[in-house]
Enzyme design. Sequence first.
Site, short mmCIF file in Angstrom:
data_model
loop_
_atom_site.label_atom_id
_atom_site.label_comp_id
_atom_site.label_asym_id
_atom_site.label_seq_id
_atom_site.Cartn_x
_atom_site.Cartn_y
_atom_site.Cartn_z
CG HIS A 120 -20.20 -5.47 30.14
ND1 HIS A 120 -19.22 -4.53 29.86
CD2 HIS A 120 -19.55 -6.65 30.29
CE1 HIS A 120 -18.05 -5.13 29.83
NE2 HIS A 120 -18.22 -6.42 30.09
CG HIS A 149 -16.08 -5.70 27.00
ND1 HIS A 149 -16.91 -6.79 27.06
CD2 HIS A 149 -16.79 -4.71 26.38
CE1 HIS A 149 -18.08 -6.49 26.52
NE2 HIS A 149 -18.03 -5.24 26.09
CG HIS A 185 -17.01 -1.99 22.41
ND1 HIS A 185 -18.14 -1.32 22.01
CD2 HIS A 185 -17.27 -2.46 23.65
CE1 HIS A 185 -19.06 -1.37 22.97
NE2 HIS A 185 -18.55 -2.07 23.97
#
Length: 259
Positions: free
Chosen positions: A69, A79, A207
């Site tokens: 990343h 992730h 995320h």
Amino acid sequence: MPHLIDFAAALAKGSVEVIDLTNSLSANTPTLRLPQPYPNLIDFSLDEVSAYNEPGPFWKHHNIHTGEHIGTHLDAPIHWVSGREGLDVAGIPARRLVGPAAVIDVCNQVERNPDYLIDIPDIENWEEHNGPLPQNGWLLLRTGWDRFANDKEAFINTDQHGSHTPGITARAAEWLATDRPISGYGVETVGIDAGRAAELDPPFPAHYHLLGHDKYGITSLQNLALLPATGALIVVAPLPIVGGTGSPARVLAFVQRSS
């Protein structure tokens, strides 16, 4: 096939322009810095193996060292804990990495407040003027933050309270993940969440919600000012790392220019 031939001809004559949305990748590329006690990824570096010399008289080559990343990169579902049963980078279908770009501009808001969070009304207002977010498209958040891309301190913008960079609200992230047919979400900042997103519920909602719903993130984009609100085609090209949670990526946009 005729459409592809026409597209190739338009590229050749310049009526379709290729715009590179990628930040250069070097040891000086700004990267995320997690607070203690969390370990950080290594920065990018090159290790020379030969350079037209005894180890390699006719060639020059390097080993590369980098975290997944780093720089302009793609976040894969695995992730994040919410996507832990999802796809790695190599498993993402190629068709999901190519699609129409929808560019929403919040530069004015971010100029006044670097912690600005885009919310559902911002996106709905964009849709009122430009139509619904496209199937398999990428929503790209233009904040003007790419002007700091070569300044590590300004890019991360940290003080005693933490990092101050723009992003998205928790409710907008969930709404994009569940109610809009996009493939992913791209930003000009170091991560797809705002600098102070740990304070939101859930923490780091872009995320959590997007990667948890098989949607992808791209970060550290450049040159979004050169794209129209609609009409560009984006290509996201990460390394197909087996087991990879992310990868540095080359991101290109194709834009039709009037003759």
